[in-house]
Design a protein around this motif. Structure first.
Motif, PDB file in Angstrom:
ATOM      1  N   GLU A 182       0.791  -1.095   0.057  1.00  0.00           N
ATOM      2  CA  GLU A 182      -0.007   0.059   0.049  1.00  0.00           C
ATOM      3  C   GLU A 182       1.027   1.321  -0.099  1.00  0.00           C
ATOM      4  O   GLU A 182       1.823   1.292   0.763  1.00  0.00           O
ATOM      5  N   PHE A 183       0.625   2.117  -0.716  1.00  0.00           N
ATOM      6  CA  PHE A 183       1.113   3.641  -0.872  1.00  0.00           C
ATOM      7  C   PHE A 183       0.305   4.472  -0.497  1.00  0.00           C
ATOM      8  O   PHE A 183      -0.762   4.679  -0.623  1.00  0.00           O
ATOM      9  N   GLN A 184       1.042   5.583   0.414  1.00  0.00           N
ATOM     10  CA  GLN A 184       0.038   6.643   0.846  1.00  0.00           C
ATOM     11  C   GLN A 184      -0.273   7.484  -0.113  1.00  0.00           C
ATOM     12  O   GLN A 184       0.204   7.725  -1.250  1.00  0.00           O
ATOM     13  N   PRO A 185      -1.391   8.551   0.304  1.00  0.00           N
ATOM     14  CA  PRO A 185      -1.879   9.498  -0.596  1.00  0.00           C
ATOM     15  C   PRO A 185      -0.845  10.399  -0.911  1.00  0.00           C
ATOM     16  O   PRO A 185       0.150  10.732   0.049  1.00  0.00           O
ATOM     17  N   GLY A 186      -0.511  10.877  -1.955  1.00  0.00           N
ATOM     18  CA  GLY A 186       0.471  11.928  -2.417  1.00  0.00           C
ATOM     19  C   GLY A 186       1.715  11.511  -3.079  1.00  0.00           C
ATOM     20  O   GLY A 186       2.234  12.235  -3.600  1.00  0.00           O
ATOM     21  N   GLN A 187       1.693  10.200  -2.896  1.00  0.00           N
ATOM     22  CA  GLN A 187       2.561   9.542  -3.886  1.00  0.00           C
ATOM     23  C   GLN A 187       2.129   9.419  -5.218  1.00  0.00           C
ATOM     24  O   GLN A 187       1.284   8.150  -5.298  1.00  0.00           O
ATOM     25  N   ASN A 188       2.285  10.061  -6.122  1.00  0.00           N
ATOM     26  CA  ASN A 188       1.736   9.873  -7.511  1.00  0.00           C
ATOM     27  C   ASN A 188       2.310   9.158  -8.378  1.00  0.00           C
ATOM     28  O   ASN A 188       1.958   8.864  -9.373  1.00  0.00           O
ATOM     29  N   ARG A 189       3.558   8.543  -8.001  1.00  0.00           N
ATOM     30  CA  ARG A 189       4.616   7.536  -8.723  1.00  0.00           C
ATOM     31  C   ARG A 189       5.028   6.723  -8.002  1.00  0.00           C
ATOM     32  O   ARG A 189       5.754   7.077  -7.137  1.00  0.00           O
ATOM     33  N   VAL A 190       4.830   5.437  -8.084  1.00  0.00           N
ATOM     34  CA  VAL A 190       5.183   4.398  -7.039  1.00  0.00           C
ATOM     35  C   VAL A 190       5.826   3.295  -7.926  1.00  0.00           C
ATOM     36  O   VAL A 190       5.482   2.846  -8.832  1.00  0.00           O
ATOM     37  N   ALA A 191       6.686   2.483  -7.011  1.00  0.00           N
ATOM     38  CA  ALA A 191       7.283   1.239  -7.654  1.00  0.00           C
ATOM     39  C   ALA A 191       7.084   0.110  -6.813  1.00  0.00           C
ATOM     40  O   ALA A 191       7.213   0.117  -5.591  1.00  0.00           O
TER      41      ALA A 191
END
Length: 65
Positions: free
Chosen positions: A30-39
């Motif tokens: 899971e990635f937090q809000p505000g991370q608009n590009r994730v790996a």
């Protein structure tokens, strides 16, 4: 290499992050809000995928200065 499929989904809640899941190996992150590009890396596949989110409602703009 096994057939792998990845699922990118928006999480529910006021500030909506995302979850990336490898269906073949049942690995997710899971990635937090505000991370608009994730790996996301799946150790079962040995692959890393990158997801870019382009959504107007990604984060409440009222939080900006």
């Amino acid at each position: 290499m096994d057939e792998a499929s990845y699922v990118v989904e928006r999480l529910s809640g006021e500030e909506r992050g995302i979850r990336v899941t490898c269906s073949a190996h049942d690995e997710s992150e899971e990635f937090q809000p505000g991370q608009n590009r994730v790996a996301f890396y799946c150790s079962g596949c040995g692959l890393e995928i990158e997801a870019a989110i382009h959504a107007d409602d990604w984060r409440d703009m009222g939080e900006m200065c």
